[in-house]
Design a protein around this motif. Structure first.
Motif, PDB file in Angstrom:
ATOM      1  N   THR A 118       0.833  -1.203   0.000  1.00 36.44           N
ATOM      2  CA  THR A 118       0.000   0.000   0.000  1.00 36.44           C
ATOM      3  C   THR A 118       0.870   1.257   0.000  1.00 36.44           C
ATOM      4  O   THR A 118       0.593   2.222  -0.715  1.00 36.44           O
ATOM      5  CB  THR A 118      -0.943  -0.007   1.211  1.00 36.44           C
ATOM      6  OG1 THR A 118      -1.761  -1.179   1.170  1.00 36.44           O
ATOM      7  CG2 THR A 118      -1.834   1.229   1.216  1.00 36.44           C
ATOM      8  N   GLN A 144      -4.029  -3.879  11.825  1.00 40.82           N
ATOM      9  CA  GLN A 144      -4.961  -3.184  10.931  1.00 40.82           C
ATOM     10  C   GLN A 144      -6.146  -2.633  11.713  1.00 40.82           C
ATOM     11  O   GLN A 144      -6.880  -3.395  12.345  1.00 40.82           O
ATOM     12  CB  GLN A 144      -5.447  -4.157   9.855  1.00 40.82           C
ATOM     13  CG  GLN A 144      -6.498  -3.587   8.918  1.00 40.82           C
ATOM     14  CD  GLN A 144      -6.844  -4.544   7.799  1.00 40.82           C
ATOM     15  OE1 GLN A 144      -6.114  -4.683   6.836  1.00 40.82           O
ATOM     16  NE2 GLN A 144      -7.977  -5.227   7.920  1.00 40.82           N
ATOM     17  N   TYR A 146      -9.322  -1.255  11.019  1.00 38.32           N
ATOM     18  CA  TYR A 146     -10.448  -1.009  10.108  1.00 38.32           C
ATOM     19  C   TYR A 146     -11.790  -1.148  10.832  1.00 38.32           C
ATOM     20  O   TYR A 146     -12.519  -0.188  11.033  1.00 38.32           O
ATOM     21  CB  TYR A 146     -10.392  -1.991   8.933  1.00 38.32           C
ATOM     22  CG  TYR A 146      -9.544  -1.559   7.756  1.00 38.32           C
ATOM     23  CD1 TYR A 146      -8.620  -0.527   7.854  1.00 38.32           C
ATOM     24  CD2 TYR A 146      -9.654  -2.205   6.531  1.00 38.32           C
ATOM     25  CE1 TYR A 146      -7.838  -0.149   6.778  1.00 38.32           C
ATOM     26  CE2 TYR A 146      -8.874  -1.825   5.439  1.00 38.32           C
ATOM     27  CZ  TYR A 146      -7.977  -0.799   5.566  1.00 38.32           C
ATOM     28  OH  TYR A 146      -7.212  -0.433   4.493  1.00 38.32           O
ATOM     29  N   LEU A 192      -8.124   3.579   9.632  1.00 35.57           N
ATOM     30  CA  LEU A 192      -9.054   4.316   8.782  1.00 35.57           C
ATOM     31  C   LEU A 192      -9.921   5.180   9.689  1.00 35.57           C
ATOM     32  O   LEU A 192     -10.626   4.660  10.565  1.00 35.57           O
ATOM     33  CB  LEU A 192      -9.915   3.351   7.969  1.00 35.57           C
ATOM     34  CG  LEU A 192     -10.748   3.982   6.841  1.00 35.57           C
ATOM     35  CD1 LEU A 192      -9.848   4.601   5.787  1.00 35.57           C
ATOM     36  CD2 LEU A 192     -11.670   2.946   6.209  1.00 35.57           C
ATOM     37  N   PHE A 207      -6.361   7.543   5.664  1.00 32.20           N
ATOM     38  CA  PHE A 207      -5.593   6.358   6.027  1.00 32.20           C
ATOM     39  C   PHE A 207      -4.385   6.831   6.835  1.00 32.20           C
ATOM     40  O   PHE A 207      -3.453   7.403   6.294  1.00 32.20           O
ATOM     41  CB  PHE A 207      -5.155   5.636   4.743  1.00 32.20           C
ATOM     42  CG  PHE A 207      -4.531   4.293   4.940  1.00 32.20           C
ATOM     43  CD1 PHE A 207      -5.281   3.131   4.796  1.00 32.20           C
ATOM     44  CD2 PHE A 207      -3.177   4.171   5.221  1.00 32.20           C
ATOM     45  CE1 PHE A 207      -4.694   1.880   4.945  1.00 32.20           C
ATOM     46  CE2 PHE A 207      -2.587   2.928   5.369  1.00 32.20           C
ATOM     47  CZ  PHE A 207      -3.345   1.773   5.226  1.00 32.20           C
ATOM     48  N   TRP A 253     -10.615   6.188   1.583  1.00 36.28           N
ATOM     49  CA  TRP A 253     -11.422   5.097   1.030  1.00 36.28           C
ATOM     50  C   TRP A 253     -10.696   4.417  -0.126  1.00 36.28           C
ATOM     51  O   TRP A 253     -10.641   3.188  -0.208  1.00 36.28           O
ATOM     52  CB  TRP A 253     -12.779   5.607   0.584  1.00 36.28           C
ATOM     53  CG  TRP A 253     -13.686   4.510   0.081  1.00 36.28           C
ATOM     54  CD1 TRP A 253     -14.010   4.232  -1.216  1.00 36.28           C
ATOM     55  CD2 TRP A 253     -14.361   3.539   0.879  1.00 36.28           C
ATOM     56  NE1 TRP A 253     -14.842   3.158  -1.288  1.00 36.28           N
ATOM     57  CE2 TRP A 253     -15.084   2.705  -0.013  1.00 36.28           C
ATOM     58  CE3 TRP A 253     -14.435   3.286   2.245  1.00 36.28           C
ATOM     59  CZ2 TRP A 253     -15.861   1.640   0.429  1.00 36.28           C
ATOM     60  CZ3 TRP A 253     -15.205   2.219   2.687  1.00 36.28           C
ATOM     61  CH2 TRP A 253     -15.911   1.415   1.783  1.00 36.28           C
ATOM     62  N   ALA A 256      -7.824   2.408   1.303  1.00 36.53           N
ATOM     63  CA  ALA A 256      -8.304   1.221   2.021  1.00 36.53           C
ATOM     64  C   ALA A 256      -8.780   0.144   1.061  1.00 36.53           C
ATOM     65  O   ALA A 256      -8.513  -1.050   1.256  1.00 36.53           O
ATOM     66  CB  ALA A 256      -9.439   1.614   2.971  1.00 36.53           C
TER      67      ALA A 256
END
Length: 410
Positions: A118, A144, A146, A192, A207, A253, A256
């Protein structure tokens, strides 16, 4: 397609096998087979040491692209990072040899396979130079951030908020994340968060990269599951400082979704190698117990084998294709393996009959209730069609983004 391996792959396989056999000794040999799905909390200390061993051997980041910028300064990355690269087929070879020798489950896979690609795709050169070398050395572990209590599969419902920190730069992040693997041991978390007040759905998200060592601002609470293990965690952020934003503010977004699209290809093949080992053990139990005399159970075992082979061919077919967020491949793969693994867990218990429900427990007063391998597999796989995006969400993605069907009414 031609799924065969060439001479260079055979040479690479011998190199990988020789290195693993030479280094899987002592405490590492004793840790073989531990730390897999449902047991990610086991042996973290020795697995962290093994991660650094892999880094010294140059086996971390062998599939990273954009090499010159990804490497950063040579003084930071060292010879190990520059010493080895691998083609897609060689990455598959490495995964196969790693699984064959049952090397300890990786604690650095989130950083290596999710965060690093990423950063290569969306991060700045400064971010790549700062964060990639410690991952390549096996020193920095990531988790992570999220899912949230009200935003699991529906990731666009994120409520964790981040506001600019005028005093120290970056952002102050407040909110709660859940189902966070390795959060107790991670050094960093990619989070996020909503950086635009009043924004909704996929708008206004960013992010962010957050250091986990912030006493009083980050609290990690293990979640005890019905299997008796606690590999998942809740993470509470109370004004935690986020130093970096990847891809620019408000573009979270897209970043992610790009990250989630990376969870296919070689990563999927690695997962399937573990599935194959589990299936082999289930089949052996069925043979030893005589359960294969039941034509229904026998047919279900054969179907599991055939479906796993099909998933492998599909994953190989998609290797090297253009990664996108709207091609449906990640959603198709998730639907396939989630249901397959859940059915395997059911079979693992069913082939043992009553013993599968009771197990060889010590029933004396005060003794702990322990689960055997088949029971843990059954209980853990109940979640496979939920975590990482539920089956319902995956079907909606395929229907709306790939097939162009009308959106589901809200």
């Amino acid at each position: 397609m031609d799924f065969t391996f060439g001479p260079d792959d055979a040479t690479f396989r011998e190199e990988a096998r020789t290195w693993l056999e030479a280094h899987l000794v002592g405490e590492y040999a004793a840790a073989t087979g531990i730390g897999g799905p449902g047991s990610e909390h086991e042996g973290v200390a020795v697995r962290r040491a093994w991660e650094r061993e892999l880094g010294r051997g140059g086996w971390i980041g062998i599939g990273w692209e954009d090499g010159d910028e990804a490497d950063g300064d040579e003084a930071d990355t060292g010879q190990a990072r520059r010493g080895r690269r691998a083609t897609l087929t060689q990455q598959v070879v490495w995964a196969e040899e790693y699984a064959r020798l049952r090397a300890p489950a990786r604690v650095g896979h989130i950083g290596e396979n999710l965060l690093a690609p990423t950063l290569i795709a969306y991060g700045s050169q400064e971010q790549r130079r700062r964060f990639l070398p410690p991952i390549a050395r096996g020193e920095a572990l990531w988790c992570q951030g999220y899912s949230e209590p009200g935003a699991g599969s529906d990731l666009a419902g994120v409520r964790t908020a981040a506001v600019r920190d005028p005093e120290h730069g970056g952002y102050r992040v407040t909110g709660q994340k859940i189902w966070t693997s390795l959060a107790r041991d991670a050094d960093w978390c990619f989070v996020l968060a909503r950086t635009e007040p009043g924004s909704r759905r996929h708008h206004g998200l960013s992010f962010l990269l957050v250091a986990m060592d912030q006493p009083g601002r980050i609290e990690v609470r293990p979640i005890r599951q019905m299997s008796g293990t606690s590999e998942f965690n809740e993470v509470f952020l109370d004004g935690a400082h986020a130093e970096e934003v990847v891809g620019g503010e408000g573009n979270g977004w897209a970043v992610a979704m790009g990250l989630l699209a990376l969870e296919r290809g070689v990563s999927t093949l690695v997962q399937q190698i573990g599935f194959a080992a589990e299936l082999d053990r289930v089949v052996q139990v069925a043979v030893d117990s005589g359960a294969t005399g039941d034509p229904v159970l026998r047919e279900r075992l054969v179907r599991q084998w055939a479906e796993l082979r099909t998933m492998r061919w599909n994953a190989l077919r998609t290797l090297g294709t253009t990664t996108g967020t709207d091609d449906g491949a990640p959603s198709v793969a998730k639907l396939l393996w989630g249901g397959w693994h859940k059915r395997l867990g059911e079979l693992a218990v069913e082939i043992r009959g009553a013993a599968g429900a009771i197990g060889p427990h010590d029933w004396s007063p005060g003794s702990p209730y322990e689960l055997d391998e088949a029971q843990r597999l059954f209980l853990f796989t109940r979640s496979d069609t939920i975590y990482g995006g539920s089956d319902e969400i995956q079907r909606n993605i395929i229907a709306e983004r790939v097939l162009g069907l009308p959106r589901e009414p809200r």
